[in-house]
Design an enzyme around this catalytic site. Sequence first.
Site, mmCIF file in Angstrom:
data_model
loop_
_atom_site.group_PDB
_atom_site.id
_atom_site.type_symbol
_atom_site.label_atom_id
_atom_site.label_comp_id
_atom_site.label_asym_id
_atom_site.label_seq_id
_atom_site.Cartn_x
_atom_site.Cartn_y
_atom_site.Cartn_z
ATOM 1 N N ASP A 170 0.846 -1.191 0.000
ATOM 2 C CA ASP A 170 0.000 0.000 0.000
ATOM 3 C C ASP A 170 0.883 1.242 0.000
ATOM 4 O O ASP A 170 1.837 1.330 0.781
ATOM 5 C CB ASP A 170 -0.853 0.000 1.276
ATOM 6 C CG ASP A 170 -2.296 0.367 1.026
ATOM 7 O OD1 ASP A 170 -2.525 1.265 0.207
ATOM 8 O OD2 ASP A 170 -3.179 -0.231 1.651
ATOM 9 N N ASP B 114 -3.260 4.430 -2.493
ATOM 10 C CA ASP B 114 -4.373 4.908 -1.680
ATOM 11 C C ASP B 114 -4.779 6.329 -2.069
ATOM 12 O O ASP B 114 -3.930 7.178 -2.358
ATOM 13 C CB ASP B 114 -3.946 4.884 -0.198
ATOM 14 C CG ASP B 114 -5.065 5.244 0.746
ATOM 15 O OD1 ASP B 114 -5.974 4.426 0.936
ATOM 16 O OD2 ASP B 114 -5.029 6.372 1.295
ATOM 17 N N GLU C 128 -6.903 3.118 -5.590
ATOM 18 C CA GLU C 128 -8.120 3.283 -4.795
ATOM 19 C C GLU C 128 -8.722 4.632 -5.172
ATOM 20 O O GLU C 128 -8.076 5.672 -5.037
ATOM 21 C CB GLU C 128 -7.823 3.262 -3.300
ATOM 22 C CG GLU C 128 -9.094 3.374 -2.476
ATOM 23 C CD GLU C 128 -8.902 4.094 -1.134
ATOM 24 O OE1 GLU C 128 -9.617 3.747 -0.196
ATOM 25 O OE2 GLU C 128 -8.059 5.000 -1.049
ATOM 26 N N HIS D 48 -10.587 -2.858 4.917
ATOM 27 C CA HIS D 48 -10.286 -2.304 6.232
ATOM 28 C C HIS D 48 -11.099 -1.061 6.563
ATOM 29 O O HIS D 48 -11.095 -0.616 7.713
ATOM 30 C CB HIS D 48 -8.800 -1.965 6.317
ATOM 31 C CG HIS D 48 -8.377 -0.946 5.304
ATOM 32 N ND1 HIS D 48 -8.310 -1.213 3.953
ATOM 33 C CD2 HIS D 48 -8.014 0.352 5.428
ATOM 34 C CE1 HIS D 48 -7.923 -0.144 3.306
ATOM 35 N NE2 HIS D 48 -7.743 0.832 4.173
ATOM 36 N N ASP D 49 -11.771 -0.468 5.580
ATOM 37 C CA ASP D 49 -12.564 0.743 5.811
ATOM 38 C C ASP D 49 -14.066 0.488 5.835
ATOM 39 O O ASP D 49 -14.830 1.386 6.189
ATOM 40 C CB ASP D 49 -12.272 1.783 4.713
ATOM 41 C CG ASP D 49 -10.942 2.490 4.908
ATOM 42 O OD1 ASP D 49 -10.478 2.585 6.055
ATOM 43 O OD2 ASP D 49 -10.365 2.938 3.901
#
Length: 533
Positions: A105, A207, A271, A333-334
């Site tokens: 990431d 990200d 993302e 994860h969000d």
Amino acid sequence: MSPTDTSGPLPWWKGATIYQIYPRSFRDSNGDGIGDLPGITEKLPHVADLGIDAIWISPFFKSPMKDFGYDVSDYCEVDPIFGDLSDFDDLVARAHELGLKVLIDQVYSHTSDEHPWFEESRSSRENPKADWFVWADAKPDGSPPSNWQSVFGGPAWTWDARRGQYYMHNFLNSQPQMNLHNPKVQDAVLGVMRFWLERGVDGFRIDALNFAMHDPELRDNPPAPASDKQRTRPFDFQVKKFNQGHADIPAFIERIRALTDEYDDIFTVAEVGGDDAMREMRLFTAGEDHLNSAYSFNFLYAEALTAQLVCASLAEWPDELDIGWPSWAFENHDAPRALSRWCEPDDREDFARLKTLLLVSLRGNAIFYYGEELGLTQVDIPFDQLHDPEAIANWPLTLSRDGARTPMPWDQSGCAGFGSKEPWLPVGDDNRSRPVELQLRDKDSLLSFTRSAISLRKDNPALRHGAVTTCRHDGDLLVLTREAGGQRVECRFNLGKETLATEHCQGEVLMAINGASQSELPAFAAIITEISE
């Protein structure tokens, strides 16, 4: 010829299954309550046995952890809570031994306010990095330079007395916005990418890429249209026209692609969230000089899984030249765990199989979130145990992201095999009852089924990378037809509780679940058949 119907070899990532690991929560090797890189290395055989092609590791870089690693203070160093660079090298070596690619990431829109780049930038208005971050003077009345709002609540500007200016931050005020309009900042970011490529990584998940550049004129965002949806943050009251999604981002992406093309078989995925995500994802992945894929949010925050949603999502990524390749996830994860969003507790066993088979049937990359193969659910975290800064700031209106970040249950021991008596978050009673060890002994477990579903995808080119030739929905019935290399498969899913009769379901049955047959689909049943020409 269809872009996915090629006679030559396809890149490894096209149709890959990817497994996201949140390092704090996967496996704790030293008993300090927090998962780490050696813990991941130890458990890589579990991931490989699933049939996964690549792992994606959420941030493990040096950070004050105010946003749990998405606030980076050193891009080229491992935070001590996760280990060190030698631990990362060991992880990459072990992953490659097992046939797993490694994706990491990267966060380029902002750093931590403890990053040396920002510390130098804020020290004065005349220093080598003075314009590496987004600085602006106050308005004549002392108010912020624009009306932009941060994702986590409050203005996207914070006053800094050292420079007598405001600095911009789209997230926490401890996450200052980098000025990626500056070629020197781009050079520095590309240097970070090269550092990790030289260490053997196979790709990057980037990200918040649409937050990477802002409007240099600092024009105010317009108000958002009226909505029936409750607004819990000032951020929700604006159309994010000027603080993100700048037209120069694709040119920066071209530089990223030029770098990754210097190496073999590198995969890049962006993302991209927000109101304009589809247009931006198309721009970021267009042709052969941008990113390989974009990470869709279509399912991550959907309150229900519907046949109409599936067809609409697939239609956004037609099998055409110059249109990128999608990546799909039902959990991350969000976002809240899908089983806690999409079905009643009594239906979870059947529904978990249904959504797993659906995910591996979609055209694009299939991303599994750690523990999804076990059927993990959202854990209710009490306020006094919260770590998520957004949930703490907006309590109780924002559902905590911590509930989807709980420790992985490996066995039936007191700590569920995570490795520490007091992990950073509770495991959760429901998840504690579904450990890897228990499911490995049960041929009918969700873990066993997930292996079979991933294997089915790998063994059938139409499922792995084929075009979608039909996607139709009729109430709870979803029918998908996919084709590649002369193979044609039909996938039928019942996304509801009422039994559905099926018509013209022909061919050899490749997989049937939850009582499905070629004549009917009970609740949450599905059948995949191969149709001969």
